[in-house]
Design a protein around this motif. Structure first.
Motif, PDB file in Angstrom:
ATOM      1  N   LEU A 137       3.100  -1.553  10.484  1.00 49.85           N
ATOM      2  CA  LEU A 137       2.576  -2.487   9.335  1.00 49.85           C
ATOM      3  C   LEU A 137       1.658  -1.495   8.475  1.00 49.85           C
ATOM      4  CD1 LEU A 137       1.879  -5.876  10.828  1.00 49.85           C
ATOM      5  CD2 LEU A 137       3.670  -5.574   9.055  1.00 49.85           C
ATOM      6  N   VAL A 138       0.615  -0.520   9.180  1.00 54.74           N
ATOM      7  CA  VAL A 138      -0.318   0.217   8.499  1.00 54.74           C
ATOM      8  C   VAL A 138       0.371   1.244   8.003  1.00 54.74           C
ATOM      9  CG1 VAL A 138      -2.355   1.968   8.800  1.00 54.74           C
ATOM     10  CG2 VAL A 138      -2.242  -0.553   9.964  1.00 54.74           C
ATOM     11  N   LEU A 139       1.516   1.980   8.600  1.00 58.07           N
ATOM     12  CA  LEU A 139       2.128   3.180   8.149  1.00 58.07           C
ATOM     13  C   LEU A 139       2.868   2.725   6.804  1.00 58.07           C
ATOM     14  CD1 LEU A 139       3.470   4.742  11.207  1.00 58.07           C
ATOM     15  CD2 LEU A 139       1.545   5.764   9.450  1.00 58.07           C
ATOM     16  N   LEU A 140       3.438   1.589   6.823  1.00 58.16           N
ATOM     17  CA  LEU A 140       4.312   1.081   5.677  1.00 58.16           C
ATOM     18  C   LEU A 140       3.554   0.367   4.806  1.00 58.16           C
ATOM     19  CD1 LEU A 140       7.461   0.175   7.810  1.00 58.16           C
ATOM     20  CD2 LEU A 140       7.360   2.187   6.297  1.00 58.16           C
ATOM     21  N   GLY A 141       2.164   0.134   4.978  1.00 61.04           N
ATOM     22  CA  GLY A 141       1.334  -0.752   3.915  1.00 61.04           C
ATOM     23  C   GLY A 141       2.116  -2.224   3.521  1.00 61.04           C
ATOM     24  N   SER A 150      -5.766   6.559  11.261  1.00 62.95           N
ATOM     25  CA  SER A 150      -4.830   7.175  10.025  1.00 62.95           C
ATOM     26  C   SER A 150      -4.928   6.538   8.706  1.00 62.95           C
ATOM     27  CB  SER A 150      -3.238   6.738  10.543  1.00 62.95           C
ATOM     28  OG  SER A 150      -3.304   5.303  10.526  1.00 62.95           O
ATOM     29  N   ILE A 151      -5.897   5.363   8.589  1.00 59.45           N
ATOM     30  CA  ILE A 151      -5.998   4.823   7.469  1.00 59.45           C
ATOM     31  C   ILE A 151      -6.757   5.684   6.146  1.00 59.45           C
ATOM     32  CG2 ILE A 151      -7.272   2.681   6.284  1.00 59.45           C
ATOM     33  CD1 ILE A 151      -6.859   1.267   8.771  1.00 59.45           C
ATOM     34  N   PRO A 152      -7.578   6.437   6.849  1.00 59.74           N
ATOM     35  CA  PRO A 152      -8.180   7.274   5.468  1.00 59.74           C
ATOM     36  C   PRO A 152      -6.792   8.101   4.873  1.00 59.74           C
ATOM     37  CG  PRO A 152      -9.514   7.735   7.584  1.00 59.74           C
ATOM     38  CD  PRO A 152      -8.232   6.796   7.954  1.00 59.74           C
ATOM     39  N   LEU A 153      -5.934   8.493   5.641  1.00 63.25           N
ATOM     40  CA  LEU A 153      -4.675   9.216   4.927  1.00 63.25           C
ATOM     41  C   LEU A 153      -3.721   8.143   4.420  1.00 63.25           C
ATOM     42  CD1 LEU A 153      -4.668  11.121   8.040  1.00 63.25           C
ATOM     43  CD2 LEU A 153      -5.611  11.903   6.223  1.00 63.25           C
ATOM     44  N   LEU A 154      -3.945   6.917   4.529  1.00 61.84           N
ATOM     45  CA  LEU A 154      -3.009   5.874   3.928  1.00 61.84           C
ATOM     46  C   LEU A 154      -3.535   5.086   2.724  1.00 61.84           C
ATOM     47  CD1 LEU A 154      -1.546   5.026   7.470  1.00 61.84           C
ATOM     48  CD2 LEU A 154      -0.527   6.509   5.791  1.00 61.84           C
TER      49      LEU A 154
END
Ligand code: NAD
Length: 315
Positions: free
Chosen positions: A23-27, A52-56
């Motif tokens: 869910l995080v990777l695909l936003g 990983s959120i700062p990069l997404l």
């Protein structure tokens, strides 16, 4: 997708954590709550994922062992439960997981009565029926992942064999997410062409392909399990697609675990994988897939097996 879209996940094991990560990777939403009865487990998974959120895209992901944190979720994904051990079928975990599902659903009814609930824990069809029977929410708001994963497995393998994009393989696996599932070959289309009229690779027959790929699909979960001890990447992408079609009201068709329409001829109590339109109100409509007499018999066998499992627990 609204600016406040929130998805809750119950169970921070392999599947729950991979769903959160996907869910995080695909936003797919802006807030995720990962709940587990063991807070440190939820924290470990969340802290790893949030690196990983700062990069997404901007997201918030919260670890929790308090049901109250799930209030106002648009969607809640239930992955809590014990996994089948090697050599066990999904149905072997039924009594343990039935208890977990009943208590979880009662809590979700208390804190988040309007959320759409998607059951992933196995045996998913019987647990979805138990969840529907336990919950006070409308039945369209509670369904299981059904044979969506099995259908994706079939489309992938068949696409490779026929050398066609997987998105153009329109074939459904329906029935139990388990051994009695089957492919509705009589209404399988490649593009707009019936599979029976599609050019088959030289040296193969349609019958061979049907047998081989139905078997490959049925055994896929077991074969992965044998090698790595769990399955989680495929199902987490399935969940992301279901979340997306709900939050965007896309009305995509997925074979989710739902109570069978009486026109399927298997009564109107059994819950099993059947194609449904999924949108912002959950299950918007169940579709009647045409099937030949052999497929109807397979559907009845699958329904009987699932009814027996449900009744065994309630007698
Ligand atoms: P897992 O053992 O890694 O994780 C289960 C998690 O549930 C654990 O973190 C545990 O602490 C938690 N849990 C147990 N009882 C709980 C409760 N009452 N409240 C909150 N949390 C609780 O297992 P997994 O690999 O993540 O698999 C989870 C479930 O998903 C299994 O039932 C598995 O068979 C199923 N699954 C379904 C599909 C599908 O297609 N439907 C695919 C893969 C796995």
């Amino acid at each position: 997708m609204s600016k406040t879209s929130k998805v809750g996940i119950i169970g921070a094991g392999n599947v729950g954590a991979d769903v959160a990560n996907a869910l995080v990777l695909l936003g797919r939403c802006v807030r995720v709550v990962l709940y587990d009865r063991t807070l440190s487990k939820a924290e470990g998974q969340v802290w790893d994922i949030e690196d990983s959120i700062p990069l997404l895209k901007e997201m918030e992901i919260i670890p929790s062992n308090q049901y109250e944190d799930l209030a106002d979720s648009d969607i809640i994904i239930v992955t809590a439960g014990v996994q089948p051990k090697l050599g066990q079928t999904r149905l072997d975990t039924l009594s343990d997981n039935a208890e977990i599902i009943r208590s979880t659903i009662k809590e979700l009814d208390r804190v988040a009565p309007n959320s759409i609930v998607i059951i992933i824990s196995n045996p998913v069809d019987v647990l979805t029926r138990i969840a529907q029977a336990t919950s006070t929410r409308a039945e369209n708001l509670i369904f299981g992942s059904g044979t969506v994963l099995d259908t994706a497995r079939l489309r992938y393998q068949l696409g490779k064999q026929l050398n066609v994009a997987k998105q153009d393989i329109h074939a459904y696996v329906i029935g139990e997410h388990g051994d009695s599932q089957f492919v509705v070959w009589s209404s399988a289309f490649i593009g707009g062409i019936l599979l029976t009229e599609f050019p088959i690779p030289q040296g193969a027959t349609l019958e061979q392909i049907q047998q081989e790929y139905a078997q490959l699909t049925r055994k896929r979960g077991h074969n992965i399990f044998e090698r790595k001890g769990n399955t989680s990447y495929g199902i987490s992408t399935v969940v992301c697609q279901l979340v997306d079609t709900i939050l965007r009201d896309e009305k995509q068709i997925f074979p989710v675990s739902a109570r069978a329409d009486s026109n399927y001829g298997v009564g109107s109590e059994v819950v099993l994988g059947l194609p449904c339109i999924i949108g912002s109100t959950g299950i918007e409509r169940q579709l009647l897939l045409s099937r030949n007499s052999h497929e109807q018999r397979l559907l009845e066998e699958s329904a009987n097996k699932l009814n027996e499992a449900y009744n065994f627990l309630h007698n």
